[in-house]
Enzyme design. Structure first.
Site, short mmCIF file in Angstrom:
data_model
loop_
_atom_site.label_atom_id
_atom_site.label_comp_id
_atom_site.label_asym_id
_atom_site.label_seq_id
_atom_site.Cartn_x
_atom_site.Cartn_y
_atom_site.Cartn_z
N SER A 248 -6.19 29.72 32.61
CA SER A 248 -5.44 30.15 31.52
C SER A 248 -6.54 30.04 30.38
O SER A 248 -7.56 29.57 30.55
CB SER A 248 -4.51 28.99 31.28
OG SER A 248 -4.83 28.00 30.86
N LYS A 249 -6.13 30.44 29.26
CA LYS A 249 -6.91 30.33 28.03
C LYS A 249 -7.22 28.94 27.86
O LYS A 249 -8.33 28.35 27.13
CB LYS A 249 -6.36 31.05 26.96
CG LYS A 249 -6.35 32.75 27.10
CD LYS A 249 -5.45 33.27 26.38
CE LYS A 249 -5.14 34.84 26.93
NZ LYS A 249 -3.69 35.38 26.57
N GLN A 250 -6.16 28.07 27.93
CA GLN A 250 -6.22 26.59 27.54
C GLN A 250 -7.33 25.88 28.43
O GLN A 250 -7.99 24.90 28.03
CB GLN A 250 -4.81 26.10 28.15
CG GLN A 250 -3.74 26.45 26.82
CD GLN A 250 -3.35 27.59 26.89
OE1 GLN A 250 -3.07 28.28 27.91
NE2 GLN A 250 -3.04 28.35 25.66
#
Ligand code: GLU
Ligand code: ZN
Length: 305
Positions: A248-250
């Site tokens: 994920s971007k996180q």
């Protein structure tokens, strides 16, 4: 709204699929897997494939990310049908749906801060199960989050059959609790926006990542409350990094590289359990073969389900 009105069938409707990225950053390999699955599934039955930009959370989304995502999709040979829907432009539609729910007594205001809920129990997805503190307070809506009152009884027990994950069952009251439809800062919740948009776009088939499997019963419940059709669902297994976390971007998953388009398409295809395709020179050639050979029965189940 009578819940039975929600039992509209979509079985005979022509296939309409969609890809609904949130423009909080560029696409990574995990997003490509979801896009490839939804595109191949739609095109293999001559269905339509819509692109929806889920920028409802304006605090996290940007026009630059939307542009980047659309350029990446084009580079990988995806060709969306029809106009692109942007959630940021659809507040009036969400307000109308909220008003219908509110008029039937299903909505209440919640003044709980994040801190006040910090000690509340969490479900398997790590989400706070709202303990119902504000349920009977009859607070005014100004400056407060608005929550949907979920039924304690049988109406709140949602079961559906996912095309890849199989039978899914969730009891909303103990596993989710009353969930947010509009945040205190006025931002519409994903659950409401996605249900309103899928219904208005006549989406018959939702194909997306398994991280959203646990959200689906909330969406089905909202569909029933609003009297709109429930699409078929296919949740594809998540791509995880070497630590077992979802890409994920996180977690700073690497964005798709512009000079690795064909290897990425082939890798996504294999990730989805599909038989390897011959080497091709262009994304268009990849898709000609892929659409012909897509087999949803080969999609592996997520190992954690
Ligand atoms: N916007 C969501 C995401 O990027 C996808 C929502 C959906 O497909 O229902 O994770
Ligand atoms: Zn509260």
């Amino acid at each position: 709204m009578d819940a039975s009105e929600g039992a509209v069938t979509t079985a005979a409707a022509p296939y309409i699929g969609r890809f609904a990225p949130s423009p909080t950053g560029a696409l990574h390999f995990g997003s490509l897997v979801a896009a490839v699955a939804s595109y191949a599934d739609a095109r293999s039955v001559n269905g339509r494939w819509l692109l929806r930009i889920e920028d409802v959370d304006t605090t996290r989304c940007s026009m630059a990310a939307e542009k980047r995502i659309r350029a990446q999709l084009a580079l990988h040979g995806f060709e969306p049908d029809g106009p692109v829907l942007r959630q940021r432009e659809r507040g009036e539609r969400y307000a109308a749906a909220l008003e219908r729910l509110r008029a039937c007594g299903h909505v209440y205001a919640c003044a709980c801060s994040r801190r006040a809920l910090a000690g509340a129990p969490r479900n398997a997805d790590g989400e706070t199960i709202y303990p119902g503190h504000c349920r009977e307070l009859a607070l005014g809506p100004e400056g407060h989050a608005l929550r949907l009152r979920v039924p304690d009884g049988i109406d709140g027990e949602i079961a559906f059959s996912d095309r890849a994950a199989g039978d899914v069952r969730q009891h909303l009251a103990p596993e989710v609790g009353d969930f947010v439809l509009r945040r205190a800062d006025g931002i519409w919740a994903y659950q409401l926006a996605v249900v309103v948009d899928d219904a208005e776009q006549h989406v018959t088939d939702v194909v997306r990542g398994a991280d959203l499997l646990g959200n689906t019963p909330r969406q089905i419940h909202l569909q029933r409350r609003l009297g709109v059709a429930t699409p078929r669902y296919l949740h594809v297994p998540l791509v995880r990094d070497s630590c077992g976390d979802k890409l994920s971007k996180q977690t700073h998953a690497a964005e798709l590289a512009d000079d690795e388009v064909l290897p990425a398409l082939h890798a996504a295809w294999r990730w989805l359990g599909q038989a390897a395709l011959p080497t091709v020179a262009t994304p268009a050639a990849f898709w000609r073969l892929a659409i012909d050979r897509w087999d949803d029965g080969q999609i592996p189940r997520d190992s954690r389900q």
